[in-house]
Scaffold this active site. Structure first.
Site, PDB file in Angstrom:
ATOM      1  N   TRP A  76     -17.257   2.955  17.497  1.00  0.00           N
ATOM      2  CA  TRP A  76     -17.925   1.782  16.931  1.00  0.00           C
ATOM      3  C   TRP A  76     -19.418   2.053  16.798  1.00  0.00           C
ATOM      4  O   TRP A  76     -20.005   2.716  17.643  1.00  0.00           O
ATOM      5  CB  TRP A  76     -17.717   0.571  17.844  1.00  0.00           C
TER       6      TRP A  76
ATOM      7  N   PHE B 117     -13.622   0.152  25.341  1.00  0.00           N
ATOM      8  CA  PHE B 117     -12.540  -0.151  26.278  1.00  0.00           C
ATOM      9  C   PHE B 117     -11.659   1.062  26.544  1.00  0.00           C
ATOM     10  O   PHE B 117     -11.164   1.251  27.649  1.00  0.00           O
ATOM     11  CB  PHE B 117     -11.704  -1.326  25.739  1.00  0.00           C
ATOM     12  N   GLU B 118     -11.501   1.917  25.543  1.00  0.00           N
ATOM     13  CA  GLU B 118     -10.638   3.093  25.668  1.00  0.00           C
ATOM     14  C   GLU B 118     -11.273   4.235  26.453  1.00  0.00           C
ATOM     15  O   GLU B 118     -10.593   5.206  26.793  1.00  0.00           O
ATOM     16  CB  GLU B 118     -10.214   3.571  24.279  1.00  0.00           C
TER      17      GLU B 118
ATOM     18  N   VAL C 164     -21.730  -1.657  23.313  1.00  0.00           N
ATOM     19  CA  VAL C 164     -21.141  -2.982  23.205  1.00  0.00           C
ATOM     20  C   VAL C 164     -22.299  -3.935  22.930  1.00  0.00           C
ATOM     21  O   VAL C 164     -23.246  -4.006  23.709  1.00  0.00           O
ATOM     22  CB  VAL C 164     -20.397  -3.395  24.494  1.00  0.00           C
ATOM     23  N   ILE C 165     -22.196  -4.645  21.802  1.00  0.00           N
ATOM     24  CA  ILE C 165     -23.274  -5.534  21.387  1.00  0.00           C
ATOM     25  C   ILE C 165     -22.828  -6.976  21.555  1.00  0.00           C
ATOM     26  O   ILE C 165     -21.734  -7.357  21.126  1.00  0.00           O
ATOM     27  CB  ILE C 165     -23.686  -5.238  19.929  1.00  0.00           C
TER      28      ILE C 165
ATOM     29  N   THR D 128     -18.840 -14.683  21.648  1.00  0.00           N
ATOM     30  CA  THR D 128     -17.737 -15.023  22.549  1.00  0.00           C
ATOM     31  C   THR D 128     -17.878 -14.265  23.869  1.00  0.00           C
ATOM     32  O   THR D 128     -18.666 -13.326  23.982  1.00  0.00           O
ATOM     33  CB  THR D 128     -16.385 -14.643  21.909  1.00  0.00           C
TER      34      THR D 128
ATOM     35  N   HIS E 263     -16.087 -12.065  24.958  1.00  0.00           N
ATOM     36  CA  HIS E 263     -15.529 -10.718  24.813  1.00  0.00           C
ATOM     37  C   HIS E 263     -16.487  -9.656  25.344  1.00  0.00           C
ATOM     38  O   HIS E 263     -16.071  -8.695  25.992  1.00  0.00           O
ATOM     39  CB  HIS E 263     -15.218 -10.463  23.333  1.00  0.00           C
TER      40      HIS E 263
ATOM     41  N   PHE F 179     -22.865   7.392  32.886  1.00  0.00           N
ATOM     42  CA  PHE F 179     -22.641   6.097  32.222  1.00  0.00           C
ATOM     43  C   PHE F 179     -23.613   5.946  31.061  1.00  0.00           C
ATOM     44  O   PHE F 179     -24.750   5.540  31.233  1.00  0.00           O
ATOM     45  CB  PHE F 179     -22.812   4.955  33.228  1.00  0.00           C
TER      46      PHE F 179
ATOM     47  N   ARG G 166     -32.315   3.110  22.143  1.00  0.00           N
ATOM     48  CA  ARG G 166     -31.835   3.890  23.281  1.00  0.00           C
ATOM     49  C   ARG G 166     -30.925   5.050  22.868  1.00  0.00           C
ATOM     50  O   ARG G 166     -30.442   5.786  23.710  1.00  0.00           O
ATOM     51  CB  ARG G 166     -31.072   2.962  24.230  1.00  0.00           C
TER      52      ARG G 166
END
Length: 155
Positions: free
Chosen positions: A25, A57-58, A80-81, A85, A87, A112, A126
């Protein structure tokens, strides 16, 4: 900026193998993170492989698999933005908890490099791309390899 006070690590990674797992993504951000990670691995002299997965997630299941394959270190890269929601919180918590579990259960460093940000602009700042103030891909490889060397010294 979160990079204030970051250590300047010079890593001799010869003889080490680092597995870089990266989500797909947000292509521009991810390409920057992967490029930074690969360059840091090359600079250290470590062997490396890049494996791409669908999303953040994977990362955990592939990291778990690679931890069982005798890598010296794993680096997880993703972004992850924040959206409208919950999520965001679920994914960020699951990825963080999952990667922490891999590191602890297998006693393997997991760098990480998962950016958890509010905007694309924060991610790009970043990602180690032109105009970025940080390169979290490179920093994640350096941290994982430095930890792998520490574990070797302690063994």
């Amino acid at each position: 900026m979160s990079g204030d006070g970051a250590p300047a690590l010079e890593i001799d990674g010869r003889g080490l193998t680092v597995e870089i797992v990266a989500s797909q993504w947000h292509t521009e951000v991810m390409d920057g993170l992967v490029n930074g990670a690969v360059e840091a691995a090359k600079k250290s002299g470590a062997n490396y492989r890049v494996t791409r997965v669908a999303g953040a997630f994977e990362l955990t299941v592939v990291a778990e698999h690679l931890a069982r394959q005798n890598a010296d270190a794993i680096v997880a890269l993703g972004v992850v933005i924040q959206g409208e929601t919950p999520h965001f919180e679920y994914v960020c918590n699951s990825v963080t908890d999952g990667l922490t579990a891999v590191a602890r259960e297998h006693v393997i460093p997991v760098g990480f490099g998962v950016l958890t940000v509010d905007t694309v602009e924060q991610a790009l700042a970043r990602a180690g791309v032109e105009g970025s103030v940080e390169d979290k891909g490179a920093e994640s490889v350096e941290a994982a390899l430095a930890t792998a060397l520490t574990l070797r010294e302690l063994a």
